[in-house]
Scaffold this motif. Structure first.
Motif, PDB file in Angstrom:
ATOM      1  N   ALA A  12     -53.231 -37.964 -87.597  1.00 50.41           N
ATOM      2  CA  ALA A  12     -53.643 -36.762 -86.863  1.00 50.41           C
ATOM      3  C   ALA A  12     -53.688 -35.552 -87.801  1.00 50.41           C
ATOM      4  CB  ALA A  12     -52.676 -36.501 -85.712  1.00 50.41           C
ATOM      5  N   GLY A  13     -52.695 -35.449 -88.693  1.00 50.65           N
ATOM      6  CA  GLY A  13     -52.702 -34.348 -89.654  1.00 50.65           C
ATOM      7  C   GLY A  13     -53.846 -34.477 -90.644  1.00 50.65           C
ATOM      8  N   ALA A  14     -54.131 -35.721 -91.057  1.00 52.09           N
ATOM      9  CA  ALA A  14     -55.227 -35.936 -92.007  1.00 52.09           C
ATOM     10  C   ALA A  14     -56.584 -35.703 -91.352  1.00 52.09           C
ATOM     11  CB  ALA A  14     -55.146 -37.344 -92.578  1.00 52.09           C
ATOM     12  N   SER A  15     -56.683 -35.913 -90.049  1.00 56.95           N
ATOM     13  CA  SER A  15     -57.966 -35.657 -89.380  1.00 56.95           C
ATOM     14  C   SER A  15     -58.287 -34.164 -89.371  1.00 56.95           C
ATOM     15  CB  SER A  15     -57.949 -36.202 -87.954  1.00 56.95           C
ATOM     16  OG  SER A  15     -57.072 -35.453 -87.156  1.00 56.95           O
ATOM     17  N   ASP A  16     -57.272 -33.334 -89.548  1.00 61.46           N
ATOM     18  CA  ASP A  16     -57.503 -31.889 -89.626  1.00 61.46           C
ATOM     19  C   ASP A  16     -58.140 -31.470 -90.956  1.00 61.46           C
ATOM     20  OD1 ASP A  16     -56.555 -31.445 -87.114  1.00 61.46           O
ATOM     21  OD2 ASP A  16     -54.561 -30.806 -87.741  1.00 61.46           O
ATOM     22  N   PHE A  17     -58.278 -32.397 -91.897  1.00 63.05           N
ATOM     23  CA  PHE A  17     -58.976 -32.072 -93.142  1.00 63.05           C
ATOM     24  C   PHE A  17     -60.421 -31.682 -92.858  1.00 63.05           C
ATOM     25  CE2 PHE A  17     -56.087 -35.119 -95.710  1.00 63.05           C
ATOM     26  CZ  PHE A  17     -55.140 -34.131 -95.843  1.00 63.05           C
ATOM     27  N   LEU A  18     -60.947 -32.181 -91.755  1.00 68.14           N
ATOM     28  CA  LEU A  18     -62.347 -31.901 -91.410  1.00 68.14           C
ATOM     29  C   LEU A  18     -62.508 -30.563 -90.704  1.00 68.14           C
ATOM     30  CD1 LEU A  18     -63.273 -35.465 -90.113  1.00 68.14           C
ATOM     31  CD2 LEU A  18     -63.643 -34.505 -92.398  1.00 68.14           C
ATOM     32  N   ARG A  19     -61.411 -29.985 -90.235  1.00 68.28           N
ATOM     33  CA  ARG A  19     -61.493 -28.696 -89.523  1.00 68.28           C
ATOM     34  C   ARG A  19     -61.558 -27.546 -90.522  1.00 68.28           C
ATOM     35  NH1 ARG A  19     -56.798 -28.097 -85.443  1.00 68.28           N
ATOM     36  NH2 ARG A  19     -58.084 -26.379 -84.773  1.00 68.28           N
ATOM     37  N   PRO A  20     -62.180 -26.450 -90.143  1.00 70.09           N
ATOM     38  CA  PRO A  20     -62.190 -25.281 -91.038  1.00 70.09           C
ATOM     39  C   PRO A  20     -60.776 -24.708 -91.178  1.00 70.09           C
ATOM     40  CG  PRO A  20     -63.466 -24.856 -89.026  1.00 70.09           C
ATOM     41  CD  PRO A  20     -62.988 -26.248 -88.951  1.00 70.09           C
ATOM     42  N   LEU A  22     -44.827 -29.942 -90.720  1.00 68.21           N
ATOM     43  CA  LEU A  22     -45.128 -31.270 -91.264  1.00 68.21           C
ATOM     44  C   LEU A  22     -44.595 -31.419 -92.679  1.00 68.21           C
ATOM     45  CD1 LEU A  22     -48.822 -31.940 -90.153  1.00 68.21           C
ATOM     46  CD2 LEU A  22     -46.745 -32.930 -89.213  1.00 68.21           C
ATOM     47  N   MET A  23     -44.755 -30.367 -93.464  1.00 64.89           N
ATOM     48  CA  MET A  23     -44.276 -30.387 -94.835  1.00 64.89           C
ATOM     49  C   MET A  23     -42.748 -30.519 -94.885  1.00 64.89           C
ATOM     50  SD  MET A  23     -45.824 -27.721 -97.589  1.00 64.89           S
ATOM     51  CE  MET A  23     -44.445 -26.632 -97.677  1.00 64.89           C
ATOM     52  N   ALA A  24     -42.051 -29.718 -94.090  1.00 63.58           N
ATOM     53  CA  ALA A  24     -40.588 -29.749 -94.081  1.00 63.58           C
ATOM     54  C   ALA A  24     -40.067 -31.084 -93.548  1.00 63.58           C
ATOM     55  CB  ALA A  24     -40.055 -28.601 -93.231  1.00 63.58           C
ATOM     56  N   THR A  25     -40.655 -31.551 -92.465  1.00 60.64           N
ATOM     57  CA  THR A  25     -40.236 -32.828 -91.891  1.00 60.64           C
ATOM     58  C   THR A  25     -40.431 -33.955 -92.888  1.00 60.64           C
ATOM     59  OG1 THR A  25     -40.836 -32.077 -89.692  1.00 60.64           O
ATOM     60  CG2 THR A  25     -40.654 -34.440 -90.000  1.00 60.64           C
ATOM     61  N   PHE A  30     -45.544 -35.287 -95.795  1.00 57.04           N
ATOM     62  CA  PHE A  30     -45.315 -34.134 -96.667  1.00 57.04           C
ATOM     63  C   PHE A  30     -46.596 -33.759 -97.414  1.00 57.04           C
ATOM     64  CE2 PHE A  30     -44.342 -32.823-101.051  1.00 57.04           C
ATOM     65  CZ  PHE A  30     -43.792 -31.579-100.799  1.00 57.04           C
ATOM     66  N   LEU A  31     -47.314 -34.761 -97.930  1.00 56.54           N
ATOM     67  CA  LEU A  31     -48.558 -34.486 -98.662  1.00 56.54           C
ATOM     68  C   LEU A  31     -49.610 -33.847 -97.757  1.00 56.54           C
ATOM     69  CD1 LEU A  31     -48.992 -37.639-100.922  1.00 56.54           C
ATOM     70  CD2 LEU A  31     -48.263 -35.348-101.591  1.00 56.54           C
ATOM     71  N   VAL A  32     -49.743 -34.361 -96.541  1.00 57.22           N
ATOM     72  CA  VAL A  32     -50.725 -33.794 -95.604  1.00 57.22           C
ATOM     73  C   VAL A  32     -50.383 -32.334 -95.316  1.00 57.22           C
ATOM     74  CG1 VAL A  32     -51.496 -33.886 -93.202  1.00 57.22           C
ATOM     75  CG2 VAL A  32     -51.448 -35.958 -94.561  1.00 57.22           C
TER      76      VAL A  32
END
Length: 175
Positions: free
Chosen positions: A79-87, A99-102, A128-130
């Motif tokens: 779900a976080g990686a799918s946001d790569f397509l969002r502006p 997400l990064m902290a978790t 963390f990477l996402v």
């Protein structure tokens, strides 16, 4: 008096154990791992298990939460990686910072717990990477809008502090 009694008892029981068990039997260096007709007490090695049997009986195998929790958590990563397509202007800084902290906290934790769960560590590291990539995108977008990194960082700081205060108020209301 009782401490001396306890020490004597421990010393005597250790001596009795040492007298009953030969040194070679207690020390694994002297054990032989080959079975012969002359020495039937030595066990033969167990037959090799198939991949499926090893996955089923493992501490982190298919029938445990150590396997299914990371499998389900991959949904959060996707779900976080799918946001790569969002502006970048539509991304939430607080969500991606979470997400990064978790991801960073739980990646470390996966190597502390027993049994070590490499599958869970992998999914948390990807989380963390996402989060890092998305926060970087947000920072670059804000820098391009304001023209300076310092102004973008100040805006991000204000946004994060505001979000933390909102969470604090919500918690206080619930308590």
């Amino acid at each position: 008096m009782s401490a001396r009694f306890g020490m004597r008892f421990a010393q005597q029981s250790t001596r009795q154990f040492a007298a009953r068990t030969p040194f070679k039997a207690r020390n694994p260096v002297f054990r032989r791992y080959q079975g012969t007709a002359a020495n039937p007490a030595v066990e033969a090695p167990a037959p090799q298990q198939s991949l499926w049997q090893r996955l089923w009986t493992s501490e982190v195998g298919i029938k445990t939460v150590h396997f299914w929790a990371p499998v389900m958590k991959w949904g959060v990563v996707l779900a976080g990686a799918s946001d790569f397509l969002r502006p970048a202007e539509k991304l939430s800084l607080t969500q991606n910072a979470a997400l990064m902290a978790t991801g960073s906290i739980w990646t470390r934790w996966c190597f502390i717990i027993r049994p070590k769960n490499v599958l869970l560590a992998a999914v948390n590291f990807c989380l963390f990477l996402v989060g890092t990539i998305q926060c970087g995108r947000i920072l670059m977008y804000k820098r391009s809008q304001d023209g300076s990194t310092a102004a973008a960082l100040k805006d991000m700081e204000k946004e994060l502090v505001g979000a933390a205060k909102d969470v604090e108020k919500t918690v206080e209301q619930k308590v």
